[in-house]
Design a protein around this motif. Structure first.
Motif, PDB file in Angstrom:
ATOM      1  N   UNK A  20     -13.202  -7.598  11.072  1.00 10.44           N
ATOM      2  CA  UNK A  20     -13.761  -8.518  10.081  1.00 10.44           C
ATOM      3  C   UNK A  20     -13.559  -8.024   8.654  1.00 10.44           C
ATOM      4  N   UNK A  21     -12.389  -7.499   8.382  1.00 10.28           N
ATOM      5  CA  UNK A  21     -12.065  -7.026   7.036  1.00 10.28           C
ATOM      6  C   UNK A  21     -11.109  -8.006   6.368  1.00 10.28           C
ATOM      7  N   UNK A  61     -14.557  -1.996   0.075  1.00  9.51           N
ATOM      8  CA  UNK A  61     -15.219  -2.656   1.195  1.00  9.51           C
ATOM      9  C   UNK A  61     -15.554  -1.662   2.301  1.00  9.51           C
ATOM     10  N   UNK A  62     -14.630  -0.773   2.616  1.00 11.13           N
ATOM     11  CA  UNK A  62     -14.899   0.250   3.638  1.00 11.13           C
ATOM     12  C   UNK A  62     -16.068   1.141   3.229  1.00 11.13           C
ATOM     13  N   UNK A  63     -16.092   1.571   1.978  1.00 10.23           N
ATOM     14  CA  UNK A  63     -17.169   2.432   1.470  1.00 10.23           C
ATOM     15  C   UNK A  63     -18.488   1.662   1.428  1.00 10.23           C
ATOM     16  N   UNK A 119      -3.782  -2.882   9.154  1.00 11.46           N
ATOM     17  CA  UNK A 119      -4.463  -3.374   7.943  1.00 11.46           C
ATOM     18  C   UNK A 119      -3.674  -3.047   6.680  1.00 11.46           C
ATOM     19  N   UNK A 120      -3.135  -1.834   6.647  1.00 15.16           N
ATOM     20  CA  UNK A 120      -2.431  -1.377   5.445  1.00 15.16           C
ATOM     21  C   UNK A 120      -0.963  -1.789   5.428  1.00 15.16           C
ATOM     22  N   UNK A 121      -0.494  -2.275   6.569  1.00  4.25           N
ATOM     23  CA  UNK A 121       0.941  -2.529   6.730  1.00  4.25           C
ATOM     24  C   UNK A 121       1.717  -1.252   6.429  1.00  4.25           C
ATOM     25  N   UNK A 122       1.229  -0.156   7.004  1.00  3.58           N
ATOM     26  CA  UNK A 122       1.820   1.167   6.801  1.00  3.58           C
ATOM     27  C   UNK A 122       3.142   1.258   7.566  1.00  3.58           C
ATOM     28  N   UNK A 123       4.263   1.352   6.845  1.00  2.00           N
ATOM     29  CA  UNK A 123       5.561   1.361   7.513  1.00  2.00           C
ATOM     30  C   UNK A 123       6.052   2.759   7.903  1.00  2.00           C
TER      31      UNK A 123
END
Length: 185
Positions: A67-68, A78-80, A126-130
């Motif tokens: 739910x982010x 938002x995470x913090x 979430x980050x689209x970390x490639x």
């Protein structure tokens, strides 16, 4: 199906995942899970055979990354914010519980590998970390685990204004989220 629309099996898994995430393996009994799920302990044992098998089937609370639906530029704050809101509400802190849950599991090496993979896969998505080693996702998970521990276990940041802390630590987390963007093809 239960009143909540879940099968007994789903209700047991949901309760087990949440309770194991909050209290660790040793801090939860089959009776605790059964009571929370609204079923009998005998049914839990019939469905899973043992507490260890139930632990393996249940994934400790993964709501940390669900739910982010926020813009990427707001993800760090938002995470913090979520960690601090759980503290304000007196709720368990799953980020702080991750290391404990792993060490407390009946098979710590397997729990470590499974938890690491689930959290890195979710965060990388979430980050689209490639990056092949998911370096930005790894850093954000480490920052949030450390923050959860620092806030809840060590009582760090006492006396800080809520919004100031969200902005301060959120910016630290956000710096890794933003660093991931140039790494994308």
């Amino acid at each position: 199906m239960s009143a909540a629309g879940m099968s007994s099996r789903d209700a047991v898994l949901d309760s087990a995942g949440r309770l194991f995430g909050e209290r660790g393996y040793r801090g939860v009994t089959v009776r605790d899970i059964a009571s929370d799920a609204g079923v009998s302990a005998a049914l839990v044992m019939k469905l899973y055979g043992s507490k260890e098998k139930l632990f393996a089937a249940a994934k400790p609370d993964e709501s940390l990354l669900s739910e982010l639906d926020v813009p990427a530029a707001e993800l760090g704050a938002t995470l913090v914010f979520r960690v601090l809101m759980r503290r304000e509400r007196g709720l368990q802190e799953p980020w702080a519980m991750l290391p404990f849950t792993i060490q407390d599991s009946p098979t710590p090496d397997a729990a470590r590998a499974d938890t690491r993979e689930r959290y890195l896969t979710s965060m990388a998505g979430l980050l689209e970390d490639p990056t092949p080693d998911r370096r930005y996702a790894s850093t954000v998970v480490a920052l949030m685990t450390g923050f959860g521990e620092a806030v809840r276990t060590l009582g760090m940041f006492e006396g800080w204004d809520f919004d100031e802390l969200v902005a301060h630590y959120g910016a630290i987390v956000q710096s890794q989220i933003d660093a991931c963007r140039p790494a994308r093809p």
